[in-house]
Design a protein around this motif. Structure first.
Motif, mmCIF file in Angstrom:
data_model
loop_
_atom_site.group_PDB
_atom_site.id
_atom_site.type_symbol
_atom_site.label_atom_id
_atom_site.label_comp_id
_atom_site.label_asym_id
_atom_site.label_seq_id
_atom_site.Cartn_x
_atom_site.Cartn_y
_atom_site.Cartn_z
ATOM 1 N N GLU A 21 51.377 -26.475 24.846
ATOM 2 C CA GLU A 21 51.656 -25.929 23.512
ATOM 3 C C GLU A 21 53.143 -25.623 23.349
ATOM 4 N N HIS A 22 53.734 -25.040 24.372
ATOM 5 C CA HIS A 22 55.153 -24.699 24.308
ATOM 6 C C HIS A 22 55.996 -25.962 24.115
ATOM 7 N N ASP A 23 55.653 -27.019 24.850
ATOM 8 C CA ASP A 23 56.385 -28.293 24.718
ATOM 9 C C ASP A 23 56.269 -28.890 23.319
ATOM 10 N N CYS A 24 55.159 -28.642 22.637
ATOM 11 C CA CYS A 24 54.913 -29.260 21.325
ATOM 12 C C CYS A 24 55.216 -28.343 20.145
ATOM 13 N N THR A 25 55.607 -27.110 20.403
ATOM 14 C CA THR A 25 55.817 -26.146 19.320
ATOM 15 C C THR A 25 56.966 -26.544 18.397
ATOM 16 N N TYR A 26 57.891 -27.351 18.873
ATOM 17 C CA TYR A 26 58.966 -27.816 17.988
ATOM 18 C C TYR A 26 58.392 -28.489 16.743
ATOM 19 N N GLN A 27 57.196 -29.039 16.853
ATOM 20 C CA GLN A 27 56.552 -29.682 15.710
ATOM 21 C C GLN A 27 56.177 -28.648 14.641
ATOM 22 N N ASN A 28 55.609 -27.511 15.069
ATOM 23 C CA ASN A 28 55.274 -26.435 14.134
ATOM 24 C C ASN A 28 56.536 -25.930 13.441
ATOM 25 N N VAL B 226 57.510 -19.156 15.158
ATOM 26 C CA VAL B 226 56.597 -18.971 16.287
ATOM 27 C C VAL B 226 57.221 -18.040 17.311
ATOM 28 N N ARG B 227 56.402 -17.108 17.811
ATOM 29 C CA ARG B 227 56.829 -16.206 18.872
ATOM 30 C C ARG B 227 55.759 -16.146 19.953
ATOM 31 N N TRP B 228 56.185 -15.725 21.146
ATOM 32 C CA TRP B 228 55.331 -15.649 22.335
ATOM 33 C C TRP B 228 55.391 -14.251 22.916
ATOM 34 N N LEU B 229 54.218 -13.703 23.277
ATOM 35 C CA LEU B 229 54.166 -12.393 23.906
ATOM 36 C C LEU B 229 53.385 -12.495 25.213
ATOM 37 N N PRO B 230 54.047 -12.223 26.344
ATOM 38 C CA PRO B 230 53.312 -12.199 27.603
ATOM 39 C C PRO B 230 52.188 -11.156 27.534
ATOM 40 N N PRO C 132 61.042 -14.953 20.231
ATOM 41 C CA PRO C 132 61.096 -16.176 19.428
ATOM 42 C C PRO C 132 60.976 -17.422 20.316
ATOM 43 N N HIS C 133 60.360 -18.452 19.779
ATOM 44 C CA HIS C 133 60.121 -19.662 20.557
ATOM 45 C C HIS C 133 61.386 -20.185 21.219
ATOM 46 N N GLU C 134 62.480 -20.184 20.502
ATOM 47 C CA GLU C 134 63.729 -20.739 21.011
ATOM 48 C C GLU C 134 64.227 -20.014 22.259
ATOM 49 N N GLU C 135 63.795 -18.778 22.442
ATOM 50 C CA GLU C 135 64.256 -17.962 23.571
ATOM 51 C C GLU C 135 63.222 -17.835 24.683
ATOM 52 N N TYR C 136 61.969 -18.186 24.393
ATOM 53 C CA TYR C 136 60.904 -17.983 25.375
ATOM 54 C C TYR C 136 60.897 -19.126 26.391
ATOM 55 N N ARG C 137 60.938 -18.769 27.652
ATOM 56 C CA ARG C 137 60.924 -19.756 28.733
ATOM 57 C C ARG C 137 59.630 -19.652 29.517
#
Length: 168
Positions: A83-90, A97-101, A162-167
């Motif tokens: 999902e992370h690899d493909c989120t650029y599409q969203n 898009v954001r991610w929370l551990p 934010p997606h751009e910062e989440y590794r």
């Protein structure tokens, strides 16, 4: 009402909270299997753009804000890495898009299911089987539940990266 119709009638905002570490839905499951063997989507939108992306683009062009937050376990499952690899599409379609551990969500009151919330009033619950297949959506217009979902989403959004910062 179909998702495309719900999004087409949204006036201000749509939020989507995802809480699972794996999904197994239709064509996406086949693409995930290809991803696991080394395939990666092309950067050219012509190779991956689907109706969903058009619906999002059309909504954001009308001024609708679309935000998606994913609560994920770490280390991430293979599906979350996909999902992370493909989120650029969203993002290309207009979503934020954001991610929370998950460990940073332990003290949050969260609903038991993924959901879409349209204009802060109409919930579309996404139910899944234990294997991650869709068990069908459910519409919900209870004001108190919509308020709970909005508050839960906003709390996740504030803590999430934010997606751009989440590794991964």
């Amino acid at each position: 009402m179909a998702f495309a119709d719900l999004l087409a009638t949204t006036r201000h905002s749509t939020v989507h909270l995802e809480l699972r570490d794996t999904y197994g839905i239709g064509d996406e499951a086949a693409e995930f299997d290809m991803w696991r063997t080394g395939w990666r989507p092309e950067p050219d939108p012509a190779t991956w753009w689907i109706d969903f992306h058009t619906w999002v683009r059309d909504a954001t062009a009308r001024g609708v804000v679309l935000r998606r937050a994913r609560v994920v376990s770490e280390p991430a499952s293979a599906y979350i890495r996909y999902e992370h690899d493909c989120t650029y599409q969203n993002i290309a379609a207009g979503e934020e898009v954001r991610w929370l551990p998950r460990r940073r969500a332990s003290d949050l009151a969260l609903p038991g299911n993924d959901f879409w919330l349209f204009d802060g009033r109409l919930i579309m619950w996404n139910h899944f089987t234990g294997e991650g297949a869709s068990a069908g959506p459910e519409m919900d217009e209870r004001k108190d539940v919509a308020k709970f979902c909005a508050a839960a989403f906003d709390t996740v959004w504030e803590r999430a990266t934010p997606h751009e910062e989440y590794r991964i």
